[in-house]
Design an enzyme around this catalytic site. Sequence first.
Site, PDB file in Angstrom:
ATOM      1  N   LYS A  39      27.449 -36.301  51.504  1.00 16.49           N
ATOM      2  CA  LYS A  39      27.660 -36.962  52.793  1.00 16.49           C
ATOM      3  C   LYS A  39      27.883 -35.958  53.917  1.00 16.49           C
ATOM      4  O   LYS A  39      28.712 -35.057  53.800  1.00 16.49           O
ATOM      5  CB  LYS A  39      28.869 -37.900  52.693  1.00 16.49           C
ATOM      6  CG  LYS A  39      28.997 -38.851  53.858  1.00 16.49           C
ATOM      7  CD  LYS A  39      29.836 -40.052  53.456  1.00 16.49           C
ATOM      8  CE  LYS A  39      30.037 -41.038  54.569  1.00 16.49           C
ATOM      9  NZ  LYS A  39      28.847 -41.438  55.295  1.00 16.49           N
ATOM     10  N   GLY A  44      33.428 -30.596  51.782  1.00 14.51           N
ATOM     11  CA  GLY A  44      32.570 -29.787  50.911  1.00 14.51           C
ATOM     12  C   GLY A  44      31.164 -29.626  51.449  1.00 14.51           C
ATOM     13  O   GLY A  44      30.570 -28.542  51.391  1.00 14.51           O
ATOM     14  N   CYS A  45      30.626 -30.699  51.999  1.00 16.46           N
ATOM     15  CA  CYS A  45      29.250 -30.674  52.512  1.00 16.46           C
ATOM     16  C   CYS A  45      29.149 -29.784  53.749  1.00 16.46           C
ATOM     17  O   CYS A  45      28.152 -29.104  53.954  1.00 16.46           O
ATOM     18  CB  CYS A  45      28.769 -32.083  52.798  1.00 16.46           C
ATOM     19  SG  CYS A  45      28.735 -33.084  51.290  1.00 16.46           S
ATOM     20  N   THR A  46      30.193 -29.785  54.565  1.00 16.34           N
ATOM     21  CA  THR A  46      30.216 -28.936  55.758  1.00 16.34           C
ATOM     22  C   THR A  46      30.269 -27.476  55.330  1.00 16.34           C
ATOM     23  O   THR A  46      29.514 -26.635  55.837  1.00 16.34           O
ATOM     24  CB  THR A  46      31.432 -29.284  56.643  1.00 16.34           C
ATOM     25  OG1 THR A  46      31.289 -30.638  57.066  1.00 16.34           O
ATOM     26  CG2 THR A  46      31.511 -28.375  57.855  1.00 16.34           C
ATOM     27  N   ALA A  49      26.832 -26.490  53.929  1.00 11.70           N
ATOM     28  CA  ALA A  49      25.815 -26.372  54.984  1.00 11.70           C
ATOM     29  C   ALA A  49      26.032 -25.104  55.805  1.00 11.70           C
ATOM     30  O   ALA A  49      25.077 -24.379  56.114  1.00 11.70           O
ATOM     31  CB  ALA A  49      25.857 -27.603  55.886  1.00 11.70           C
TER      32      ALA A  49
END
EC number: 1.11.1.24
Length: 155
Positions: A39, A44-46, A49
Amino acid sequence: MNLNEGDSAPDFTMPATAGRKVSLADYAGKPFVLYFYPKADTTGCTKEACAFQEALPQLGHLGLDVIGVSRDPMKALEKFAEKYSLTFPLASDAEGAVTEAYGTWVEKSMYGRKYMGIERSTFLVGPDGKIAKIWRKVSVTGHAADVLKAAQALG
């Protein structure tokens, strides 16, 4: 679908940030990194990325492009890309066909509750369109560096 290293990368065409469209055909003869994350704009995704964004110059030096994939709507992806100055394409697989094809749409469990979601996974695809390396259940810390190392080994 259970993909293995050496298999042909499943075909895809998806809308991506900055008005782009990404498809497997665009990368014919070129190696690339396709990573799946649960998401946009979550911790974690930030982190993941931003790590790929930081590794872009070295990956680019090796001729590799990076594509991030989630099932988020385009609006959320545009906001995420803008907020963190992400220049590589973030693609929206809203219908889930690509996450299914790559075997990243899996049953997850949190606090005893089962639900379907994206398993954080990365695929390094060689210039021949075959999967050179697969990372499943990715741990974010140090992952971009691992991908870079594997990409360097591609030659």
